[in-house]
Design a protein around this motif. Structure first.
Motif, PDB file in Angstrom:
ATOM      1  N   HIS A  18      12.979   4.848  -5.755  1.00 30.41           N
ATOM      2  CA  HIS A  18      11.594   4.377  -5.680  1.00 30.41           C
ATOM      3  C   HIS A  18      11.029   4.744  -4.318  1.00 30.41           C
ATOM      4  O   HIS A  18      11.710   4.623  -3.307  1.00 30.41           O
ATOM      5  CB  HIS A  18      11.520   2.860  -5.844  1.00 30.41           C
ATOM      6  CG  HIS A  18      12.257   2.340  -7.029  1.00 30.41           C
ATOM      7  ND1 HIS A  18      11.752   2.401  -8.301  1.00 30.41           N
ATOM      8  CD2 HIS A  18      13.477   1.792  -7.140  1.00 30.41           C
ATOM      9  CE1 HIS A  18      12.631   1.902  -9.141  1.00 30.41           C
ATOM     10  NE2 HIS A  18      13.692   1.528  -8.460  1.00 30.41           N
ATOM     11  N   ASP A  20       7.167   4.366  -2.135  1.00 29.93           N
ATOM     12  CA  ASP A  20       5.758   3.992  -2.014  1.00 29.93           C
ATOM     13  C   ASP A  20       5.243   4.693  -0.772  1.00 29.93           C
ATOM     14  O   ASP A  20       5.743   4.461   0.336  1.00 29.93           O
ATOM     15  CB  ASP A  20       5.607   2.475  -1.853  1.00 29.93           C
ATOM     16  CG  ASP A  20       6.133   1.715  -3.048  1.00 29.93           C
ATOM     17  OD1 ASP A  20       5.822   2.120  -4.176  1.00 29.93           O
ATOM     18  OD2 ASP A  20       6.870   0.730  -2.849  1.00 29.93           O
ATOM     19  N   ARG A  21       4.253   5.573  -0.976  1.00 30.91           N
ATOM     20  CA  ARG A  21       3.761   6.371   0.150  1.00 30.91           C
ATOM     21  C   ARG A  21       2.294   6.704  -0.062  1.00 30.91           C
ATOM     22  O   ARG A  21       1.924   7.208  -1.120  1.00 30.91           O
ATOM     23  CB  ARG A  21       4.589   7.644   0.237  1.00 30.91           C
ATOM     24  CG  ARG A  21       4.350   8.448   1.466  1.00 30.91           C
ATOM     25  CD  ARG A  21       5.459   9.439   1.631  1.00 30.91           C
ATOM     26  NE  ARG A  21       4.901  10.782   1.714  1.00 30.91           N
ATOM     27  CZ  ARG A  21       5.621  11.866   1.774  1.00 30.91           C
ATOM     28  NH1 ARG A  21       6.916  11.798   1.703  1.00 30.91           N
ATOM     29  NH2 ARG A  21       5.053  13.025   1.888  1.00 30.91           N
ATOM     30  N   LYS A  22       1.490   6.392   0.932  1.00 28.33           N
ATOM     31  CA  LYS A  22       0.062   6.711   0.898  1.00 28.33           C
ATOM     32  C   LYS A  22      -0.611   6.210  -0.377  1.00 28.33           C
ATOM     33  O   LYS A  22      -1.406   6.906  -0.995  1.00 28.33           O
ATOM     34  CB  LYS A  22      -0.151   8.224   1.039  1.00 28.33           C
ATOM     35  CG  LYS A  22       0.371   8.812   2.331  1.00 28.33           C
ATOM     36  CD  LYS A  22       0.129  10.306   2.372  1.00 28.33           C
ATOM     37  CE  LYS A  22       0.741  10.922   3.609  1.00 28.33           C
ATOM     38  NZ  LYS A  22       0.577  12.380   3.627  1.00 28.33           N
ATOM     39  N   GLY A  23      -0.253   5.011  -0.797  1.00 26.67           N
ATOM     40  CA  GLY A  23      -0.863   4.431  -1.985  1.00 26.67           C
ATOM     41  C   GLY A  23      -0.319   4.965  -3.300  1.00 26.67           C
ATOM     42  O   GLY A  23      -0.828   4.656  -4.362  1.00 26.67           O
ATOM     43  N   ILE A  24       0.721   5.767  -3.239  1.00 23.67           N
ATOM     44  CA  ILE A  24       1.329   6.354  -4.430  1.00 23.67           C
ATOM     45  C   ILE A  24       2.688   5.698  -4.644  1.00 23.67           C
ATOM     46  O   ILE A  24       3.442   5.482  -3.691  1.00 23.67           O
ATOM     47  CB  ILE A  24       1.509   7.877  -4.264  1.00 23.67           C
ATOM     48  CG1 ILE A  24       0.149   8.536  -4.082  1.00 23.67           C
ATOM     49  CG2 ILE A  24       2.259   8.467  -5.436  1.00 23.67           C
ATOM     50  CD1 ILE A  24       0.233   9.964  -3.610  1.00 23.67           C
ATOM     51  N   HIS A  25       2.988   5.379  -5.878  1.00 23.31           N
ATOM     52  CA  HIS A  25       4.266   4.759  -6.223  1.00 23.31           C
ATOM     53  C   HIS A  25       4.988   5.679  -7.200  1.00 23.31           C
ATOM     54  O   HIS A  25       4.474   5.961  -8.281  1.00 23.31           O
ATOM     55  CB  HIS A  25       4.049   3.388  -6.861  1.00 23.31           C
ATOM     56  CG  HIS A  25       3.107   2.530  -6.081  1.00 23.31           C
ATOM     57  ND1 HIS A  25       3.453   1.934  -4.891  1.00 23.31           N
ATOM     58  CD2 HIS A  25       1.821   2.191  -6.308  1.00 23.31           C
ATOM     59  CE1 HIS A  25       2.423   1.261  -4.429  1.00 23.31           C
ATOM     60  NE2 HIS A  25       1.413   1.404  -5.269  1.00 23.31           N
ATOM     61  N   SER A  27       8.653   6.221  -9.192  1.00 27.38           N
ATOM     62  CA  SER A  27       9.865   5.520  -9.585  1.00 27.38           C
ATOM     63  C   SER A  27      10.636   6.372 -10.588  1.00 27.38           C
ATOM     64  O   SER A  27      10.084   6.762 -11.623  1.00 27.38           O
ATOM     65  CB  SER A  27       9.497   4.169 -10.206  1.00 27.38           C
ATOM     66  OG  SER A  27      10.651   3.472 -10.575  1.00 27.38           O
ATOM     67  N   GLU A  60       1.185  13.645  -4.698  1.00 32.49           N
ATOM     68  CA  GLU A  60       0.179  13.462  -3.635  1.00 32.49           C
ATOM     69  C   GLU A  60      -0.977  14.446  -3.791  1.00 32.49           C
ATOM     70  O   GLU A  60      -2.146  14.060  -3.679  1.00 32.49           O
ATOM     71  CB  GLU A  60       0.813  13.653  -2.254  1.00 32.49           C
ATOM     72  CG  GLU A  60       1.693  12.520  -1.820  1.00 32.49           C
ATOM     73  CD  GLU A  60       2.363  12.780  -0.482  1.00 32.49           C
ATOM     74  OE1 GLU A  60       2.391  13.946  -0.018  1.00 32.49           O
ATOM     75  OE2 GLU A  60       2.864  11.809   0.105  1.00 32.49           O
TER      76      GLU A  60
END
Length: 70
Positions: A18, A20-25, A27, A60
């Protein structure tokens, strides 16, 4: 292969990943990895790391395109 933390044997398995980066998830349920039979620490080989980094980069880029549309 030995675990760098507890020195127990590592076994090939799959593990979840998982990020979570720059509002992106992102999984992923099953990514090939080395898993410690004692402490549960996991290690990814370079091929898997490269694939996961490429996947996150594409997500992204596509998210940025979506943001420009709205």
């Amino acid at each position: 292969m030995k675990c760098m933390y507890c020195h127990a044997e590592m076994k090939q398995s799959t593990v979840p990943f998982h990020i979570d980066r720059k509002g992106i998830h992102v999984s992923l349920d099953e990514v090939p990895a080395w898993l410690c039979s004692q402490c549960g620490e996991s290690y990814f080989e370079a091929t898997e790391v490269d694939s996961m980094q490429a996947l996150v980069k594409v997500v992204e880029e596509q998210t940025l395109k979506l943001a420009r549309v709205t």
